[in-house]
Design an enzyme around this catalytic site. Sequence first.
Site, PDB file in Angstrom:
ATOM      1  N   SER A 125       7.165  11.256   1.596  1.00 48.63           N
ATOM      2  CA  SER A 125       6.039  11.181   0.653  1.00 48.63           C
ATOM      3  C   SER A 125       6.394  11.838  -0.673  1.00 48.63           C
ATOM      4  CB  SER A 125       4.853  11.909   1.286  1.00 48.63           C
ATOM      5  OG  SER A 125       3.846  12.150   0.334  1.00 48.63           O
ATOM      6  N   TYR A 150       1.258  19.790   6.234  1.00 50.45           N
ATOM      7  CA  TYR A 150       1.619  18.362   6.249  1.00 50.45           C
ATOM      8  C   TYR A 150       2.801  18.107   5.319  1.00 50.45           C
ATOM      9  CZ  TYR A 150       1.744  13.614   4.533  1.00 50.45           C
ATOM     10  OH  TYR A 150       2.192  12.393   4.112  1.00 50.45           O
ATOM     11  N   LYS A 154       7.082  16.938   5.931  1.00 51.46           N
ATOM     12  CA  LYS A 154       7.883  15.886   5.301  1.00 51.46           C
ATOM     13  C   LYS A 154       9.173  16.491   4.741  1.00 51.46           C
ATOM     14  CE  LYS A 154       5.330  12.459   6.391  1.00 51.46           C
ATOM     15  NZ  LYS A 154       5.797  11.562   7.471  1.00 51.46           N
TER      16      LYS A 154
HETATM   17  C1  UD1 Z   1      -2.932  12.567  -0.330  1.00 48.47           C
HETATM   18  C2  UD1 Z   1      -2.076  13.739  -0.041  1.00 48.47           C
HETATM   19  C3  UD1 Z   1      -0.645  13.305   0.104  1.00 48.47           C
HETATM   20  C4  UD1 Z   1      -0.536  12.331   1.240  1.00 48.47           C
HETATM   21  C5  UD1 Z   1      -1.500  11.178   1.034  1.00 48.47           C
HETATM   22  C6  UD1 Z   1      -1.551  10.433   2.344  1.00 48.47           C
HETATM   23  C7  UD1 Z   1      -3.199  15.635  -1.071  1.00 48.47           C
HETATM   24  C8  UD1 Z   1      -3.099  16.692  -2.116  1.00 48.47           C
HETATM   25  N1  UD1 Z   1      -2.222  14.741  -1.068  1.00 48.47           N
HETATM   26  O1  UD1 Z   1      -2.530  12.029  -1.608  1.00 48.47           O
HETATM   27  O2  UD1 Z   1       0.171  14.402   0.383  1.00 48.47           O
HETATM   28  O3  UD1 Z   1       0.770  11.863   1.342  1.00 48.47           O
HETATM   29  O4  UD1 Z   1      -2.825  11.618   0.703  1.00 48.47           O
HETATM   30  O5  UD1 Z   1      -2.536   9.505   2.366  1.00 48.47           O
HETATM   31  O6  UD1 Z   1      -4.120  15.603  -0.318  1.00 48.47           O
HETATM   32  N2  UD1 Z   1     -10.059  11.382  -5.132  1.00 48.47           N
HETATM   33  C9  UD1 Z   1     -11.361  11.482  -5.601  1.00 48.47           C
HETATM   34  N3  UD1 Z   1     -12.382  11.317  -4.719  1.00 48.47           N
HETATM   35  C10 UD1 Z   1     -12.201  11.057  -3.383  1.00 48.47           C
HETATM   36  C11 UD1 Z   1     -10.872  10.963  -2.918  1.00 48.47           C
HETATM   37  C12 UD1 Z   1      -9.837  11.140  -3.809  1.00 48.47           C
HETATM   38  O7  UD1 Z   1     -11.584  11.708  -6.789  1.00 48.47           O
HETATM   39  O8  UD1 Z   1     -13.181  10.937  -2.650  1.00 48.47           O
HETATM   40  C13 UD1 Z   1      -8.940  11.523  -6.068  1.00 48.47           C
HETATM   41  C14 UD1 Z   1      -8.007  12.664  -5.735  1.00 48.47           C
HETATM   42  O9  UD1 Z   1      -8.413  13.843  -6.347  1.00 48.47           O
HETATM   43  C15 UD1 Z   1      -6.682  12.125  -6.280  1.00 48.47           C
HETATM   44  C16 UD1 Z   1      -6.794  10.620  -6.128  1.00 48.47           C
HETATM   45  O10 UD1 Z   1      -8.173  10.354  -5.980  1.00 48.47           O
HETATM   46  O11 UD1 Z   1      -6.581  12.427  -7.625  1.00 48.47           O
HETATM   47  C17 UD1 Z   1      -6.060  10.097  -4.918  1.00 48.47           C
HETATM   48  O12 UD1 Z   1      -6.459  10.847  -3.788  1.00 48.47           O
HETATM   49  P1  UD1 Z   1      -5.978  10.479  -2.309  1.00 48.47           P
HETATM   50  O13 UD1 Z   1      -6.205   9.051  -2.053  1.00 48.47           O
HETATM   51  O14 UD1 Z   1      -6.590  11.462  -1.373  1.00 48.47           O
HETATM   52  O15 UD1 Z   1      -4.397  10.671  -2.373  1.00 48.47           O
HETATM   53  P2  UD1 Z   1      -3.538  11.961  -2.783  1.00 48.47           P
HETATM   54  O16 UD1 Z   1      -4.365  13.166  -2.821  1.00 48.47           O
HETATM   55  O17 UD1 Z   1      -2.808  11.602  -4.021  1.00 48.47           O
END
Ligand code: UD1
Length: 334
Positions: A125, A150, A154
């Site tokens: 990742s 997690y 990795k």
């Molecule tokens: C997350 C993990 C990453 C993992 C991946 C697996 C973290 C910090 N990172 O990636 O290590 O490999 O998931 O699936 O958790 N967001 C919102 N509202 C929501 C959900 C997300 O605003 O309800 C935003 C988050 O702040 C982020 C973006 O959307 O900026 C993507 O979030 P997400 O889909 O959870 O992925 P990551 O956090 O990038």
Amino acid sequence: MKRILVTGGLGFIGSHTVVELQNEGFEVVIIDNLSNTTIEVLDGITAITNKKPVFFQIDLKNISKVKKFFKNNKIDGVIHFAASKAVGESVNEPLKYYENNITTLVYLLKEMQKNKVNNLIFSSSCTVYGQADELPITEETPIKPADSPYGNTKQIGEEIITDTTKISDLNAIVLRYFNPIGGHQSILIGELPIGIPQNLIPFITQTAAGVRECLSIFGDDYETPDGTAVRDYIHVVDLAKAHIVAMKRLFTKNNKEKIEFFNIGTGKGSSVLTVINAFEKVNNQKLNYKIVPRRVGDIASAYADTTLANNELGWKSKLTLQDALRAAWLWQEK
Ligand code: UD1
């Protein structure tokens, strides 16, 4: 015909990869413990490809079953997806993560070595880079101390495989995924989050469908163009195809090192607001959302430099963010 073992082959990325493998004529054997998916995914794969992959419900923590599996099945290469992947949960249950993601990797590598299975693709990742000092992120970008158990699994997983390649005939390709989203165009397989989704896209589709009341945007005060966090969203079908290219590279002995690392993304960063707007437009939906404080552990910005994957692996993402958001919505509706 080469036989590929796909661990976690009924999961989100695993199932899409199995489809691409079968489409390319590989024989597939799936191991999955069904901890975060359902057996119906096997029917979806079968319907898409007209071929039912061999399936074993095995938990890789069960060493005697893993041993028996390798004794009874001739395998040419392994794609290892099986792992736990919820960041928040890993903070509260670190030992579950070390056992599920590390113990099982050790068992798998031991049996591969014993049975002379020397080709491995490992699911890693972009989380290994943390908040990179410079963007876009290349494979040379320094690895940062992990933010969560997690993420640590990795990093440690990559190290364990590296050490093993040094003393054995193992050849490995590590794929560092950015943010996988979307689903198969057939709408027969897709992402199946259990419980309240932690990831952005399933939360968006469930909100649009009325399952969730309101989407929370985690922070609008990042140093990004619109203040919301930026990620590199990659269509899961493009991502699946990267595994096929990587496996072929090992089989044709075109790899330049015993272990190689590739970033798998689109090279393009999209903010949370950009994703929301694109979703609304492409699917003709109105999303209910509000801004809330940043989520602990989130970074501001991450997107890939995919030059190495493009030039060396000969792989490039083809599908767009819009394609992925359309597929995710069709799947949700279904
Ligand atoms: C997350 C993990 C990453 C993992 C991946 C697996 C973290 C910090 N990172 O990636 O290590 O490999 O998931 O699936 O958790 N967001 C919102 N509202 C929501 C959900 C997300 O605003 O309800 C935003 C988050 O702040 C982020 C973006 O959307 O900026 C993507 O979030 P997400 O889909 O959870 O992925 P990551 O956090 O990038």
